[in-house]
Design a protein around this motif. Structure first.
Motif, PDB file in Angstrom:
ATOM      1  N   LYS A  77       0.841  -1.211   0.000  1.00  0.00           N
ATOM      2  CA  LYS A  77       0.000   0.000   0.000  1.00  0.00           C
ATOM      3  C   LYS A  77       0.868   1.249   0.000  1.00  0.00           C
ATOM      4  CE  LYS A  77      -3.974  -2.068   2.271  1.00  0.00           C
ATOM      5  NZ  LYS A  77      -4.642  -2.255   3.561  1.00  0.00           N
ATOM      6  N   ILE A  78       1.936   1.208   0.786  1.00  0.00           N
ATOM      7  CA  ILE A  78       2.810   2.383   0.888  1.00  0.00           C
ATOM      8  C   ILE A  78       3.414   2.725  -0.477  1.00  0.00           C
ATOM      9  CG2 ILE A  78       4.959   3.269   1.910  1.00  0.00           C
ATOM     10  CD1 ILE A  78       4.292   1.619   4.417  1.00  0.00           C
ATOM     11  N   PHE A  79       3.829   1.691  -1.231  1.00  0.00           N
ATOM     12  CA  PHE A  79       4.461   1.939  -2.531  1.00  0.00           C
ATOM     13  C   PHE A  79       3.474   1.871  -3.700  1.00  0.00           C
ATOM     14  CE2 PHE A  79       8.204   0.542  -0.043  1.00  0.00           C
ATOM     15  CZ  PHE A  79       9.041   1.610  -0.300  1.00  0.00           C
ATOM     16  N   GLY A  80       2.196   1.590  -3.410  1.00  0.00           N
ATOM     17  CA  GLY A  80       1.213   1.473  -4.484  1.00  0.00           C
ATOM     18  C   GLY A  80       1.490   0.302  -5.420  1.00  0.00           C
ATOM     19  N   LEU A  81       1.841  -0.847  -4.845  1.00  0.00           N
ATOM     20  CA  LEU A  81       2.199  -2.018  -5.651  1.00  0.00           C
ATOM     21  C   LEU A  81       1.048  -3.027  -5.703  1.00  0.00           C
ATOM     22  CD1 LEU A  81       5.772  -2.577  -4.151  1.00  0.00           C
ATOM     23  CD2 LEU A  81       5.210  -1.458  -6.319  1.00  0.00           C
ATOM     24  N   ARG A  82       1.127  -3.922  -6.699  1.00  0.00           N
ATOM     25  CA  ARG A  82       0.176  -5.037  -6.755  1.00  0.00           C
ATOM     26  C   ARG A  82       0.409  -5.928  -5.549  1.00  0.00           C
ATOM     27  NH1 ARG A  82       3.092  -5.884 -11.268  1.00  0.00           N
ATOM     28  NH2 ARG A  82       3.821  -7.854 -10.385  1.00  0.00           N
ATOM     29  N   ASN A  83      -0.637  -6.586  -5.091  1.00  0.00           N
ATOM     30  CA  ASN A  83      -0.453  -7.551  -4.002  1.00  0.00           C
ATOM     31  C   ASN A  83      -0.987  -8.919  -4.426  1.00  0.00           C
ATOM     32  OD1 ASN A  83       0.369  -8.380  -1.425  1.00  0.00           O
ATOM     33  ND2 ASN A  83      -1.673  -8.044  -0.575  1.00  0.00           N
ATOM     34  N   ASP A  84      -0.763  -9.255  -5.689  1.00  0.00           N
ATOM     35  CA  ASP A  84      -1.315 -10.535  -6.165  1.00  0.00           C
ATOM     36  C   ASP A  84      -0.454 -11.725  -5.751  1.00  0.00           C
ATOM     37  OD1 ASP A  84       0.655  -9.571  -7.796  1.00  0.00           O
ATOM     38  OD2 ASP A  84      -0.292 -10.139  -9.683  1.00  0.00           O
ATOM     39  N   ARG A  85       0.871 -11.547  -5.730  1.00  0.00           N
ATOM     40  CA  ARG A  85       1.710 -12.637  -5.225  1.00  0.00           C
ATOM     41  C   ARG A  85       3.019 -12.085  -4.685  1.00  0.00           C
ATOM     42  NH1 ARG A  85       2.009 -14.268 -11.229  1.00  0.00           N
ATOM     43  NH2 ARG A  85       3.917 -13.241 -11.872  1.00  0.00           N
ATOM     44  N   GLY A  86       3.561 -12.838  -3.720  1.00  0.00           N
ATOM     45  CA  GLY A  86       4.780 -12.370  -3.068  1.00  0.00           C
ATOM     46  C   GLY A  86       5.406 -13.471  -2.241  1.00  0.00           C
ATOM     47  N   ILE A  87       5.695 -13.133  -0.988  1.00  0.00           N
ATOM     48  CA  ILE A  87       6.439 -14.066  -0.135  1.00  0.00           C
ATOM     49  C   ILE A  87       5.691 -15.387   0.077  1.00  0.00           C
ATOM     50  CG2 ILE A  87       5.586 -12.960   1.999  1.00  0.00           C
ATOM     51  CD1 ILE A  87       9.073 -14.433   1.627  1.00  0.00           C
ATOM     52  N   VAL A  88       4.376 -15.320   0.131  1.00  0.00           N
ATOM     53  CA  VAL A  88       3.604 -16.548   0.363  1.00  0.00           C
ATOM     54  C   VAL A  88       3.799 -17.526  -0.800  1.00  0.00           C
ATOM     55  CG1 VAL A  88       1.286 -17.506   0.644  1.00  0.00           C
ATOM     56  CG2 VAL A  88       1.926 -15.416   1.854  1.00  0.00           C
ATOM     57  N   ALA A  89       3.817 -16.994  -2.014  1.00  0.00           N
ATOM     58  CA  ALA A  89       4.024 -17.850  -3.195  1.00  0.00           C
ATOM     59  C   ALA A  89       5.443 -18.430  -3.200  1.00  0.00           C
ATOM     60  CB  ALA A  89       3.774 -17.056  -4.466  1.00  0.00           C
ATOM     61  N   ILE A  90       6.417 -17.630  -2.722  1.00  0.00           N
ATOM     62  CA  ILE A  90       7.795 -18.138  -2.654  1.00  0.00           C
ATOM     63  C   ILE A  90       7.872 -19.293  -1.647  1.00  0.00           C
ATOM     64  CG2 ILE A  90      10.170 -17.590  -1.990  1.00  0.00           C
ATOM     65  CD1 ILE A  90       9.626 -14.693  -2.862  1.00  0.00           C
ATOM     66  N   LEU A  91       7.243 -19.084  -0.493  1.00  0.00           N
ATOM     67  CA  LEU A  91       7.340 -20.101   0.562  1.00  0.00           C
ATOM     68  C   LEU A  91       6.524 -21.344   0.228  1.00  0.00           C
ATOM     69  CD1 LEU A  91       7.351 -17.822   3.722  1.00  0.00           C
ATOM     70  CD2 LEU A  91       9.271 -18.761   2.440  1.00  0.00           C
ATOM     71  N   ALA A  92       5.500 -21.166  -0.598  1.00  0.00           N
ATOM     72  CA  ALA A  92       4.725 -22.326  -1.039  1.00  0.00           C
ATOM     73  C   ALA A  92       5.409 -23.010  -2.225  1.00  0.00           C
ATOM     74  CB  ALA A  92       3.318 -21.889  -1.422  1.00  0.00           C
ATOM     75  N   GLU A  93       6.579 -22.478  -2.589  1.00  0.00           N
ATOM     76  CA  GLU A  93       7.368 -23.008  -3.711  1.00  0.00           C
ATOM     77  C   GLU A  93       6.639 -22.950  -5.040  1.00  0.00           C
ATOM     78  OE1 GLU A  93      10.276 -26.038  -2.943  1.00  0.00           O
ATOM     79  OE2 GLU A  93       9.446 -26.356  -0.963  1.00  0.00           O
ATOM     80  N   GLU A  94       5.744 -21.968  -5.129  1.00  0.00           N
ATOM     81  CA  GLU A  94       5.053 -21.784  -6.410  1.00  0.00           C
ATOM     82  C   GLU A  94       5.866 -20.883  -7.336  1.00  0.00           C
ATOM     83  OE1 GLU A  94       1.454 -20.114  -5.048  1.00  0.00           O
ATOM     84  OE2 GLU A  94       0.649 -22.035  -4.377  1.00  0.00           O
ATOM     85  N   ARG A  95       6.636 -19.970  -6.723  1.00  0.00           N
ATOM     86  CA  ARG A  95       7.396 -18.985  -7.504  1.00  0.00           C
ATOM     87  C   ARG A  95       8.786 -18.805  -6.942  1.00  0.00           C
ATOM     88  NH1 ARG A  95       4.434 -17.244 -12.081  1.00  0.00           N
ATOM     89  NH2 ARG A  95       2.276 -17.681 -11.516  1.00  0.00           N
ATOM     90  N   ARG A  96       9.728 -18.412  -7.827  1.00  0.00           N
ATOM     91  CA  ARG A  96      11.038 -17.983  -7.363  1.00  0.00           C
ATOM     92  C   ARG A  96      10.962 -16.491  -7.063  1.00  0.00           C
ATOM     93  NH1 ARG A  96      13.579 -18.433 -12.204  1.00  0.00           N
ATOM     94  NH2 ARG A  96      15.564 -17.861 -11.304  1.00  0.00           N
TER      95      ARG A  96
END
Ligand SMILES: Nc1ncnc2c1ncn2[C@@H]1O[C@H](COP(=O)(O)OP(=O)(O)O)[C@@H](O)[C@H]1O
Ligand SMILES: [Mg+2]
Length: 179
Positions: free
Chosen positions: A43-62
């Motif tokens: 929110k502070i940077f006005g960024l998308r919040n569709d995927r991030g650390i959760v996807a990394i930890l779920a091993e869905e994304r690098r």
């Protein structure tokens, strides 16, 4: 890692500002939003919040697939959809491995976390980080709360680097402009 005893003391704001300052000083910097309960960095940077650390930890994304770069030299990894099991994710081996990668890749990795009084998450993240900055709302500091936060962090062996006084009143006489 940034935390504070209570909510709304300015952790996320300070984390974002610190990231901007480091990037502007030509230090490659990663901000990692690890407040998996009330993510705020996007929110502070006005960024998308569709995927991030959760996807990394779920091993869905690098991590290279999910970061965003709000300004040159500042990469941000948001939370993504709020997970049902924050503690499990933050205490996972995958999280430790990811932080090891991030350490090698960046000059600074700033991790935003929730308040120590509310949830055990910061104490868990602190076991993986190199140091903790304790953000305090300078207008509402309670000694007991600070001591409790310090104890919680020290119990898990965290290195508390120091405190950051947010919203401190600085009188004009204390300000020395640079020469
Ligand atoms: N120094 C400050 N001056 C003005 N507003 C601030 C300051 N620090 C924080 N805020 C505001 O207070 C609110 C809580 O800050 P936030 O960084 O989200 O706290 P936390 O992450 O500790 O919960 C936000 O709306 C933020 O914009
Ligand atoms: Mg926050």
């Amino acid at each position: 890692m940034l935390t504070s005893p209570g909510p709304r003391e300015g952790k996320s704001t300070i984390c974002a500002n610190l990231g901007v300052a480091l990037a502007q000083a030509d230090r490659s910097t990663l901000i990692l939003d690890c407040d998996l309960r009330r993510p705020m960095v996007h929110k502070i940077f006005g960024l998308r919040n569709d995927r991030g650390i959760v996807a990394i930890l779920a091993e869905e994304r690098r991590w290279q697939e999910v970061y965003q770069e709000p300004l040159p030299g500042l990469k941000v990894i948001v939370v993504g959809p709020i997970p049902p099991n924050p503690m499990e994710l933050l205490s996972s081996r995958r999280f430790a491995e990811f932080l090891d990668q991030a350490r090698q890749e960046f000059d600074y990795v700033l991790i935003d976390t929730p308040a120590t009084d509310l949830v055990p998450d910061p104490a868990v993240v602190a076991t993986q980080g190199d140091g903790v900055l304790l953000v305090l709302d300078a207008r509402d500091i309670r000694k007991g709360a600070v001591l409790r936060a310090m104890r919680r962090l020290q119990t898990v062996g965290a290195t508390v680097l120091g405190t950051i006084m947010n919203d401190a009143k600085v009188s004009k006489g204390d300000y020395y402009p640079p020469p």
